[in-house]
Design a protein around this motif. Structure first.
Motif, PDB file in Angstrom:
ATOM      1  N   THR A 135      14.065   5.038   2.574  1.00 51.76           N
ATOM      2  CA  THR A 135      13.120   4.317   1.723  1.00 51.76           C
ATOM      3  C   THR A 135      13.784   3.169   0.978  1.00 51.76           C
ATOM      4  O   THR A 135      13.239   2.062   0.910  1.00 51.76           O
ATOM      5  CB  THR A 135      12.450   5.260   0.703  1.00 51.76           C
ATOM      6  OG1 THR A 135      13.429   5.813  -0.174  1.00 51.76           O
ATOM      7  CG2 THR A 135      11.683   6.362   1.379  1.00 51.76           C
ATOM      8  N   VAL A 136      14.968   3.411   0.417  1.00 46.13           N
ATOM      9  CA  VAL A 136      15.587   2.367  -0.396  1.00 46.13           C
ATOM     10  C   VAL A 136      16.404   1.382   0.439  1.00 46.13           C
ATOM     11  O   VAL A 136      16.453   0.192   0.129  1.00 46.13           O
ATOM     12  CB  VAL A 136      16.446   2.963  -1.534  1.00 46.13           C
ATOM     13  CG1 VAL A 136      15.553   3.673  -2.541  1.00 46.13           C
ATOM     14  CG2 VAL A 136      17.511   3.914  -1.015  1.00 46.13           C
ATOM     15  N   ALA A 137      17.041   1.868   1.510  1.00 50.14           N
ATOM     16  CA  ALA A 137      17.852   0.967   2.337  1.00 50.14           C
ATOM     17  C   ALA A 137      16.970  -0.011   3.102  1.00 50.14           C
ATOM     18  O   ALA A 137      17.182  -1.235   3.058  1.00 50.14           O
ATOM     19  CB  ALA A 137      18.711   1.768   3.312  1.00 50.14           C
ATOM     20  N   ILE A 138      15.981   0.510   3.815  1.00 46.81           N
ATOM     21  CA  ILE A 138      15.110  -0.351   4.610  1.00 46.81           C
ATOM     22  C   ILE A 138      14.084  -1.054   3.724  1.00 46.81           C
ATOM     23  O   ILE A 138      13.710  -2.198   3.977  1.00 46.81           O
ATOM     24  CB  ILE A 138      14.413   0.460   5.717  1.00 46.81           C
ATOM     25  CG1 ILE A 138      15.462   1.172   6.586  1.00 46.81           C
ATOM     26  CG2 ILE A 138      13.544  -0.447   6.577  1.00 46.81           C
ATOM     27  CD1 ILE A 138      16.453   0.248   7.275  1.00 46.81           C
ATOM     28  N   ALA A 140       2.686   4.151   3.025  1.00 46.81           N
ATOM     29  CA  ALA A 140       1.701   5.153   2.612  1.00 46.81           C
ATOM     30  C   ALA A 140       2.017   6.565   3.071  1.00 46.81           C
ATOM     31  O   ALA A 140       1.148   7.431   3.049  1.00 46.81           O
ATOM     32  CB  ALA A 140       0.319   4.740   3.134  1.00 46.81           C
ATOM     33  N   GLY A 141       3.262   6.833   3.487  1.00 44.72           N
ATOM     34  CA  GLY A 141       3.643   8.202   3.815  1.00 44.72           C
ATOM     35  C   GLY A 141       3.358   8.574   5.255  1.00 44.72           C
ATOM     36  O   GLY A 141       2.988   7.738   6.086  1.00 44.72           O
ATOM     37  N   GLY A 142       3.542   9.864   5.564  1.00 46.71           N
ATOM     38  CA  GLY A 142       3.444  10.361   6.927  1.00 46.71           C
ATOM     39  C   GLY A 142       2.212  11.192   7.178  1.00 46.71           C
ATOM     40  O   GLY A 142       1.158  10.972   6.572  1.00 46.71           O
ATOM     41  N   SER A 143       2.355  12.201   8.060  1.00 46.37           N
ATOM     42  CA  SER A 143       1.196  12.929   8.561  1.00 46.37           C
ATOM     43  C   SER A 143       1.348  14.449   8.516  1.00 46.37           C
ATOM     44  O   SER A 143       0.516  15.171   9.072  1.00 46.37           O
ATOM     45  CB  SER A 143       0.928  12.518  10.023  1.00 46.37           C
ATOM     46  OG  SER A 143       0.958  11.126  10.182  1.00 46.37           O
ATOM     47  N   SER A 144       2.387  14.956   7.861  1.00 43.07           N
ATOM     48  CA  SER A 144       2.661  16.400   7.948  1.00 43.07           C
ATOM     49  C   SER A 144       1.585  17.250   7.297  1.00 43.07           C
ATOM     50  O   SER A 144       1.420  18.428   7.647  1.00 43.07           O
ATOM     51  CB  SER A 144       4.020  16.711   7.316  1.00 43.07           C
ATOM     52  OG  SER A 144       4.054  16.319   5.954  1.00 43.07           O
ATOM     53  N   ALA A 145       0.797  16.693   6.362  1.00 42.21           N
ATOM     54  CA  ALA A 145      -0.238  17.481   5.694  1.00 42.21           C
ATOM     55  C   ALA A 145      -1.437  17.755   6.593  1.00 42.21           C
ATOM     56  O   ALA A 145      -2.356  18.465   6.179  1.00 42.21           O
ATOM     57  CB  ALA A 145      -0.696  16.786   4.409  1.00 42.21           C
ATOM     58  N   LEU A 146      -1.432  17.223   7.815  1.00 42.88           N
ATOM     59  CA  LEU A 146      -2.483  17.572   8.756  1.00 42.88           C
ATOM     60  C   LEU A 146      -2.385  19.039   9.175  1.00 42.88           C
ATOM     61  O   LEU A 146      -3.370  19.635   9.594  1.00 42.88           O
ATOM     62  CB  LEU A 146      -2.407  16.697  10.015  1.00 42.88           C
ATOM     63  CG  LEU A 146      -2.506  15.183   9.831  1.00 42.88           C
ATOM     64  CD1 LEU A 146      -2.658  14.510  11.185  1.00 42.88           C
ATOM     65  CD2 LEU A 146      -3.652  14.799   8.919  1.00 42.88           C
ATOM     66  N   TYR A 147      -1.194  19.611   9.060  1.00 48.65           N
ATOM     67  CA  TYR A 147      -0.966  20.988   9.491  1.00 48.65           C
ATOM     68  C   TYR A 147      -1.471  21.981   8.458  1.00 48.65           C
ATOM     69  O   TYR A 147      -1.466  21.706   7.253  1.00 48.65           O
ATOM     70  CB  TYR A 147       0.523  21.220   9.749  1.00 48.65           C
ATOM     71  CG  TYR A 147       0.982  20.666  11.083  1.00 48.65           C
ATOM     72  CD1 TYR A 147       1.178  21.505  12.178  1.00 48.65           C
ATOM     73  CD2 TYR A 147       1.202  19.309  11.252  1.00 48.65           C
ATOM     74  CE1 TYR A 147       1.594  20.997  13.405  1.00 48.65           C
ATOM     75  CE2 TYR A 147       1.604  18.788  12.480  1.00 48.65           C
ATOM     76  CZ  TYR A 147       1.801  19.638  13.546  1.00 48.65           C
ATOM     77  OH  TYR A 147       2.190  19.137  14.763  1.00 48.65           O
ATOM     78  N   VAL A 203       0.852  -1.179   0.000  1.00 43.12           N
ATOM     79  CA  VAL A 203       0.000   0.000   0.000  1.00 43.12           C
ATOM     80  C   VAL A 203       0.892   1.235   0.000  1.00 43.12           C
ATOM     81  O   VAL A 203       1.491   1.591   1.005  1.00 43.12           O
ATOM     82  CB  VAL A 203      -0.935   0.018   1.223  1.00 43.12           C
ATOM     83  CG1 VAL A 203      -1.847   1.247   1.180  1.00 43.12           C
ATOM     84  CG2 VAL A 203      -1.754  -1.263   1.287  1.00 43.12           C
ATOM     85  N   GLY A 204       0.981   1.893  -1.144  1.00 38.29           N
ATOM     86  CA  GLY A 204       1.858   3.049  -1.292  1.00 38.29           C
ATOM     87  C   GLY A 204       2.856   2.812  -2.401  1.00 38.29           C
ATOM     88  O   GLY A 204       3.549   1.791  -2.424  1.00 38.29           O
ATOM     89  N   ALA A 205       2.932   3.759  -3.338  1.00 40.15           N
ATOM     90  CA  ALA A 205       3.713   3.546  -4.555  1.00 40.15           C
ATOM     91  C   ALA A 205       4.843   4.549  -4.707  1.00 40.15           C
ATOM     92  O   ALA A 205       5.285   4.816  -5.815  1.00 40.15           O
ATOM     93  CB  ALA A 205       2.791   3.605  -5.769  1.00 40.15           C
ATOM     94  N   GLY A 206       5.316   5.105  -3.591  1.00 41.77           N
ATOM     95  CA  GLY A 206       6.507   5.937  -3.642  1.00 41.77           C
ATOM     96  C   GLY A 206       7.758   5.089  -3.612  1.00 41.77           C
ATOM     97  O   GLY A 206       7.728   3.887  -3.896  1.00 41.77           O
ATOM     98  N   ALA A 207       8.877   5.703  -3.254  1.00 39.84           N
ATOM     99  CA  ALA A 207      10.154   4.990  -3.294  1.00 39.84           C
ATOM    100  C   ALA A 207      10.170   3.783  -2.359  1.00 39.84           C
ATOM    101  O   ALA A 207      10.692   2.716  -2.715  1.00 39.84           O
ATOM    102  CB  ALA A 207      11.287   5.946  -2.931  1.00 39.84           C
ATOM    103  N   ALA A 208       9.607   3.926  -1.156  1.00 39.27           N
ATOM    104  CA  ALA A 208       9.631   2.817  -0.202  1.00 39.27           C
ATOM    105  C   ALA A 208       8.833   1.630  -0.724  1.00 39.27           C
ATOM    106  O   ALA A 208       9.313   0.486  -0.724  1.00 39.27           O
ATOM    107  CB  ALA A 208       9.089   3.273   1.154  1.00 39.27           C
ATOM    108  N   GLY A 209       7.609   1.885  -1.179  1.00 32.66           N
ATOM    109  CA  GLY A 209       6.791   0.800  -1.703  1.00 32.66           C
ATOM    110  C   GLY A 209       7.396   0.161  -2.930  1.00 32.66           C
ATOM    111  O   GLY A 209       7.379  -1.075  -3.089  1.00 32.66           O
ATOM    112  N   ALA A 259       5.552  -2.395   7.744  1.00 35.20           N
ATOM    113  CA  ALA A 259       5.515  -0.978   7.380  1.00 35.20           C
ATOM    114  C   ALA A 259       6.924  -0.501   7.073  1.00 35.20           C
ATOM    115  O   ALA A 259       7.913  -1.076   7.555  1.00 35.20           O
ATOM    116  CB  ALA A 259       4.895  -0.139   8.501  1.00 35.20           C
ATOM    117  N   VAL A 260       7.003   0.580   6.287  1.00 29.65           N
ATOM    118  CA  VAL A 260       8.297   1.089   5.816  1.00 29.65           C
ATOM    119  C   VAL A 260       8.134   2.528   5.367  1.00 29.65           C
ATOM    120  O   VAL A 260       7.027   2.991   5.081  1.00 29.65           O
ATOM    121  CB  VAL A 260       8.818   0.191   4.658  1.00 29.65           C
ATOM    122  CG1 VAL A 260       7.961   0.358   3.414  1.00 29.65           C
ATOM    123  CG2 VAL A 260      10.283   0.441   4.355  1.00 29.65           C
ATOM    124  N   GLY A 261       9.246   3.279   5.309  1.00 25.71           N
ATOM    125  CA  GLY A 261       9.221   4.652   4.809  1.00 25.71           C
ATOM    126  C   GLY A 261       8.735   5.632   5.862  1.00 25.71           C
ATOM    127  O   GLY A 261       8.868   5.401   7.066  1.00 25.71           O
TER     128      GLY A 261
END
Length: 599
Positions: free
Chosen positions: A412-415, A212-219, A30-36, A390-392
């Motif tokens: 993202t890429v190492a883990i 699926a990313g973080g939470s900073s856009a809550l701000y 779930v999530g298609a950025g670098a980590a996924g 979970a990752v990223g």
């Protein structure tokens, strides 16, 4: 998740038959950025075919907005750098509440990951000798940040997506996961809807990886696009029974664009740290280079929390611009150098009528990254809930109390590679599990709940509530915090929760209004965790600054862990492990950036 939103009267037709698509796969990412993407590549390398799902078009993840670079101790320009110094810098920037295993795995594996990306076609900037070039980033002892101009994240995602396509890894875009399919002990898949057709979808899988990313856009003011970093990942994990850690630590990047000058759509958007890494200077409205007062040794390249607080202080004391910012000036460098090293910044500001080779940019701090997230075992990605990984940016551990610039892409890429390898070892590659009757009942209950949400016809929209939530967090859990303000924030959050009973959805399941309503259900529990964690931590450490407890307290060298219990969100603390002897030696040596190399 406790904050599933319902119709105004809280009811749904329990007898209604709900149509939905069922998809069975060995592993769901779930999530298609670098980590996924990196997890999926590892799985495919091991002979396991995952399905990767994302909320946006393929190749258009938040990774593309990570512009300035990715860290690896290659020693291209500073041969004395090595992975132990990288790890020591990361621990120091994280104020020593990082997970040492996570830090060391990231630092140790990154040189190989960079070479791998280069082999996969990533066009890193090179030195005259043909080595991968490296630049200074804030709080790093050496030039360690590899880059592709100022579009590094985009280049990484391009390389990973191309590799995944070569491997024919299945991908499905424009799908939003709303809840994990779980019995409270193990995960059996995920539920959601197709954002283009509105069709409900149930994904059946014994192994789910959240990237699926973080939470900073809550701000209220943040560097993400409005459909990214909405707390999906940590909220889904919390609702499935996983723990969160260090969620109070939110990084405020010093240099976000100032909307009052550039327009509302650009408010808070990131001006990459690469501008400062290439020699950019911060000036107040009086033309003073104010970092000389706050950090005379490291100047603009001190830790992000230090620079962000300095800018906030200048603005608060009346030395900010009329638009509520300060100036970031790179115009003293040669024009062509700026165009070569910062092409995206040149192009973006040129489109807004600003030539950064001749005049400064206007900037102010913006919510950018969440150091906290899901509590995992970093060698495996396991969350403590069977079948859930979970990752990223969804996870906590690598960054501690403050993230070293250039380490988010590195993680993202190492883990991601390590997690993918571990998950592959747990999977029967030929398994395509079917839904049991109990799982089918859980899925149908979720889809009825979503149908009820769609029918909401109250007086307030999710967009309005999210805007109000952003103001609450910015005002009460922002750069400067104190007990009274945090308690006020919790009270305002409770009042906002009550208003969700009067929600109105304008449009069907394909509308942005419905998407924002789902985002709201993710946002509320994570906003509570941020406020409560910040209230619990009665000290200042890294990005968490309490004006009523301005000093760092050695007794608080602990992690705060949050879990969802029958009585609500429960917080407890946990001690931090020690780094390895070789990393401790690097910490004790006390390497430090000499900013004046740039002068």
């Amino acid at each position: 998740m406790r904050d599933r939103l319902q119709t105004a009267d809280g009811t749904a037709d329990r007898d209604e038959t709900t149509d939905y698509e069922t998809v069975s796969v060995p592993v769901l990412v779930v999530g298609a950025g670098a980590a996924g993407a990196r997890v999926a590549i590892s799985l495919a390398d091991a002979g396991v075919e995952p399905l990767v799902i994302g909320k946006s078009d393929h190749g258009d993840a938040h990774t593309t907005w990570a512009a300035g670079g990715i860290n690896a101790a290659l020693g291209s320009l500073d041969p004395e750098d090595d992975w132990t110094v990288h790890a020591a810098d990361t621990l120091d920037e994280g104020h020593y509440i990082n997970d040492p295993e996570a830090v060391e795995l990231t630092a140790k594996h990154m040189p190989d990951r960079i070479r791998e990306l280069a082999d996969w076609g990533m066009p890193f900037d090179r030195t005259d000798a043909g080595e991968i070039n490296q630049r200074y980033f804030g709080a790093q002892s050496f030039r360690r940040t590899c880059f592709v101009g100022d579009r590094t994240g985009e280049a990484i995602l391009d390389a990973l997506v191309a590799k995944a396509q070569d491997m024919e890894i299945p991908y499905r875009d424009n799908v939003m996961v709303t809840r994990l399919l779980t019995d409270g002990e193990r995960v059996a898949g995920a539920m959601g809807f197709d954002m283009e057709s509105g069709e409900f979808v149930c994904f059946r899988s014994d192994h789910v990886v959240l990237a699926a990313g973080g939470s900073s856009a809550l701000y209220e003011r943040h560097s993400s696009r409005e459909d990214e970093n909405n707390a999906d990942g940590p909220a889904l994990a919390l609702g499935a029974g996983a723990r969160l850690m260090d969620i109070e630590f939110v990084q405020f990047h010093p240099t976000g664009m100032v909307g009052a000058r550039y327009g509302e759509e650009w408010d808070g958007r990131l001006v990459t740290e690469a501008v400062r890494g290439e020699g950019g200077r911060l000036l107040n409205a009086d033309g003073e280079r104010f970092m000389e007062e706050y950090s005379p040794d490291q100047m603009e390249l001190d830790a992000r929390d230090v620079v962000a607080r300095a800018i906030a202080q200048e603005i608060r004391e009346g030395r900010g611009t009329d638009n509520g910012g300060v100036y970031l000036d790179i115009s003293h460098r040669e024009d062509q150098y700026i165009r070569d090293r910062l092409p995206s910044m040149v192009e973006r500001f040129d489109s807004l009528g600003v030539d950064i080779t001749e005049e400064p940019m206007e900037v102010a701090p913006t919510a950018h990254y969440t150091m906290g997230g899901v509590d995992i075992d970093f060698s495996t990605g396991e969350t403590g809930v069977d079948g859930l990984y979970a990752v990223g940016e969804t996870v906590a551990g690598v960054h501690g109390a403050n993230r070293l610039g250039g380490n988010s892409l590195a993680e993202t890429v190492a883990i991601g590679k390590l997690v993918g390898e571990h998950v592959a070892g747990q999977v029967d590659a030929d398994a395509a599990p079917a839904l049991t009757d109990g799982q089918r009942a859980l899925a149908e209950r979720e889809f009825r709940s979503l149908a009820a949400l769609e029918a909401s016809d109250g007086d307030v929209t999710a967009r309005e509530l999210l805007a109000d939530l952003g103001e609450i967090l910015w005002e009460h859990a922002g750069i400067l915090r104190d007990e009274a303000s945090l308690k006020q924030g919790l009270a305002e959050l409770d009042a906002l929760r009550e208003r969700t009973a009067d929600l109105r959805i304008e449009g069907d399941r394909t509308s942005r209004d419905f998407e924002f309503a789902v985002d709201l259900s993710f946002s509320l529990p994570i906003a509570e965790a941020i406020l409560r964690g910040a209230l619990e931590r009665s000290e200042s450490r890294g990005a968490h600054y309490r004006t009523d407890y301005p000093e760092t307290d050695g007794d608080w060298q602990r992690n705060i862990v949050a879990s969802e219990e029958p009585t609500g969100l429960e917080l407890r603390t946990r001690g931090v492990a020690e780094p390895s002897p070789e990393v401790q030696d690097a910490v004790d040596t006390g390497y430090e950036l000499d900013y004046h190399h740039l002068e």
